[in-house]
Design a protein around this motif. Structure first.
Motif, PDB file in Angstrom:
ATOM      1  N   TYR A  59       0.832  -1.208   0.000  1.00  0.00           N
ATOM      2  CA  TYR A  59       0.000   0.000   0.000  1.00  0.00           C
ATOM      3  C   TYR A  59       0.865   1.255   0.000  1.00  0.00           C
ATOM      4  CZ  TYR A  59      -2.788   3.705   2.240  1.00  0.00           C
ATOM      5  OH  TYR A  59      -3.377   4.899   2.570  1.00  0.00           O
ATOM      6  N   CYS A  66      -8.164   6.831   6.711  1.00  0.00           N
ATOM      7  CA  CYS A  66      -7.082   6.888   5.721  1.00  0.00           C
ATOM      8  C   CYS A  66      -7.625   7.060   4.303  1.00  0.00           C
ATOM      9  CB  CYS A  66      -6.232   5.621   5.788  1.00  0.00           C
ATOM     10  SG  CYS A  66      -5.214   5.485   7.274  1.00  0.00           S
ATOM     11  N   THR A  67      -8.877   6.647   4.097  1.00  0.00           N
ATOM     12  CA  THR A  67      -9.474   6.759   2.756  1.00  0.00           C
ATOM     13  C   THR A  67      -9.906   8.184   2.433  1.00  0.00           C
ATOM     14  OG1 THR A  67     -11.706   6.253   3.573  1.00  0.00           O
ATOM     15  CG2 THR A  67     -10.318   4.387   2.935  1.00  0.00           C
ATOM     16  N   ASP A 107      -5.237  12.559   1.401  1.00  0.00           N
ATOM     17  CA  ASP A 107      -4.087  12.261   0.544  1.00  0.00           C
ATOM     18  C   ASP A 107      -2.772  12.599   1.240  1.00  0.00           C
ATOM     19  OD1 ASP A 107      -5.517  11.306  -1.655  1.00  0.00           O
ATOM     20  OD2 ASP A 107      -5.904  13.343  -2.396  1.00  0.00           O
ATOM     21  N   SER A 115      -7.957   0.146  -6.183  1.00  0.00           N
ATOM     22  CA  SER A 115      -7.763   1.106  -5.097  1.00  0.00           C
ATOM     23  C   SER A 115      -7.711   0.378  -3.764  1.00  0.00           C
ATOM     24  CB  SER A 115      -8.907   2.117  -5.073  1.00  0.00           C
ATOM     25  OG  SER A 115      -8.900   2.882  -3.889  1.00  0.00           O
ATOM     26  N   ASP A 160      -8.961   1.734  -1.022  1.00  0.00           N
ATOM     27  CA  ASP A 160      -9.991   2.289  -0.144  1.00  0.00           C
ATOM     28  C   ASP A 160     -10.888   1.206   0.450  1.00  0.00           C
ATOM     29  OD1 ASP A 160      -8.944   4.743  -0.658  1.00  0.00           O
ATOM     30  OD2 ASP A 160     -10.646   5.509  -1.812  1.00  0.00           O
ATOM     31  N   TRP A 196     -11.392  -0.053   4.485  1.00  0.00           N
ATOM     32  CA  TRP A 196     -12.681  -0.199   5.172  1.00  0.00           C
ATOM     33  C   TRP A 196     -12.845  -1.623   5.706  1.00  0.00           C
ATOM     34  CZ3 TRP A 196     -16.391   3.071   6.815  1.00  0.00           C
ATOM     35  CH2 TRP A 196     -16.336   4.387   6.343  1.00  0.00           C
TER      36      TRP A 196
END
Length: 486
Positions: free
Chosen positions: A318, A383-384, A387, A453, A455, A459
């Motif tokens: 990541y 974190c999602t 930036d 992604s 994201d 989650w």
């Protein structure tokens, strides 16, 4: 003058006379070093994975399956590993485990040295990771068994926190080194290095380790302190003829072997130890698996391990792919949440034991830091929404501090396991918990393949904080499982 001879019993007494550093702390230090090396090998693919995938031609989904290979065999081998520990004790089983996982780790560096089709290389790495999982399967249950023997109840939370926190120090110490070695010499040399690191601890373990009642360095005062506080000092000594040390077992007053005495009589702080059943039969297994606290541990440990496997598999990927860090930067950056997790782990064990000493119930003492810690994991999903790499690292540091604070599953397991089946209980808990090692890497691999992604993956991982809290609710009152006569 004639040479003076000393009986073996007197040798034990003389050599165990009031050492400055309690022997149980040296035992814990050795467990910590071994566990650091164990987790470094387990998490090595998180640093080398991208380079290995490029070199051997693995896709993202294939890399996810390689990450998960360890978990498959690790889970399946937990039950036989626990049975072996209950049958043969920690000393010999742990030695074999260290030697075999060292060889399996080093062998990964040999894959693809000659031109090899992608599927053959994939199968070879997958198989070696399967073997690594099987060979490591007795390690943490053995740690828990040793802590149960060597530490009183009021010290056990901190002791288990020390060896479980080794996973964070492994990343903090080895991730920068592995990143540098991969960058300078190639990914293969990481596995050679890790293989070499396992040799010395294995030699020390087999030559120095004994049970508390047989260890020549343990003073009678330390033995009394451990036993009166609830340590099951004779847990391995009931394995007649299997602890083939040259030292005789200590004896309690009246000549009764302390090994047997400490298991069969009630121990303060533990609720007593029930008479040993003749064997771990179906009735005993059903009685153990019907205990509510154990199912709470199963759920919470699965959730905590999902966070662990994200940390030691996809987190460095990541940082490289989503945050644009170099491999060297990733190795250094990964140390930040690792050190936070180490601090949280040590603090959680210390707080738990301090609550016990201040008169709180075992349930309150174990659950308080656990619930607070896992609540701190929930913000991981933030974190999602940013930036900023600095902010993301801050969130990760908080989340893994909370994970460390709340990771008292092994302490709770030693609190609830009946002595005769201590490693069986530890093995089943570790099996259920490490099913996350199968699910988490594969789910994240497919998620990345479909969405492109991280994201959704974040989650998915963050939601496990909520699942852990559910596990603590399921657990109810924490107490030792009693095996009542049928």
């Amino acid at each position: 003058m004639p040479e003076t001879t000393t009986s073996p019993a007197n040798q034990v007494s003389q050599r165990g006379r009031n050492p400055r550093v309690p022997t149980r702390l040296l035992v814990l230090g050795l467990l910590f070093v071994i566990t650091v090396i164990l987790y470094a090998g387990r998490g090595s693919l998180s640093i080398t994975g991208d380079d290995m995938a490029d070199d051997l031609g693995f896709s993202t989904v294939q890399l996810g399956y390689v990450f998960s290979a360890f978990g498959w065999s690790y889970v399946l081998a937990q039950l036989p590993g626990g049975i072996l520990l209950d049958r043969f004790g920690a000393r010999g089983v742990y030695t074999a485990s260290i030697v075999l996982w060292t060889l399996a780790t080093a062998a990964i560096g040999l894959v693809g040295l000659m031109t090899t089709p992608v599927l053959v290389a994939l199968a070879a790495v997958f198989l070696l990771r399967l073997l690594l999982g099987a060979f490591e399967s007795p390690a943490l249950p053995a740690n828990a068994r040793v802590v149960t023997m060597w530490f009183p109840t009021a010290e056990r939370g901190w002791a288990t926190a020390v060896f479980t926190s080794a996973q964070y120090l492994a990343t903090a110490m080895f991730a920068p080194v592995m990143g540098w070695v991969t960058h300078e010499f190639g990914w293969r040399w990481v596995f050679v290095l890790l293989g070499a690191c396992g040799v010395v601890p294995a030699m020390i373990w087999i030559r120095w380790m004994r049970s508390p009642t047989r260890h020549p360095r343990v003073s009678h005062a330390e033995l009394d302190h451990m036993e009166s506080g609830g340590a099951l000092v004779g847990l391995d000594d009931v394995l007649t003829g299997l602890d083939d040390t040259a030292e005789p077992a200590r004896t309690a007053e009246g000549g009764v072997p302390a090994a047997v005495d400490s298991v069969d009589r009630p121990s303060p702080g533990t609720g007593g130890a029930e008479p040993r059943p003749a064997r771990l039969d179906r009735w005993t297994v059903r009685r153990i698996l019907s205990a509510r606290p154990l199912w709470g541990v199963y759920v919470s440990q699965y959730a905590i391990n999902a966070l662990t496997y994200f940390f030691i598999t996809w987190l460095p990927v990541y940082l490289v792919r989503a945050r644009g860090l170099s491999l060297l930067e990733t190795g250094l950056t990964a140390a930040i949440p690792a050190l936070s997790g180490l601090l949280g782990g040590l603090l959680g064990g210390w707080v738990s034991d301090r609550l016990i000493r201040r008169g709180f119930s075992l349930t309150a003492a174990r659950k308080t830091p656990s619930v607070i810690g896992m609540s701190l994991v929930l913000p991981l999903v933030l974190c999602t929404l940013t930036d900023s790499t600095g902010l993301i690292l801050t969130i990760l540091a908080i989340a893994f501090f909370g994970k460390g604070l709340g990771a008292l599953g092994w302490a709770i397991t030693t609190d609830i396991a009946p002595p005769r089946a201590a490693s069986f209980v530890g093995g089943t808990m570790n099996a259920v918990g490490n099913a996350a090692g199968i699910v988490t890497p594969v789910v994240i691999g497919y998620t990345l393949s479909v969405t492109g992604s991280f994201d959704a993956a974040l989650w998915f991982v963050g939601a496990h904080g909520l699942l852990a809290l559910c596990g603590f609710a399921i657990m109810g009152e924490i107490h030792r499982i009693r095996l009542e006569p049928r």
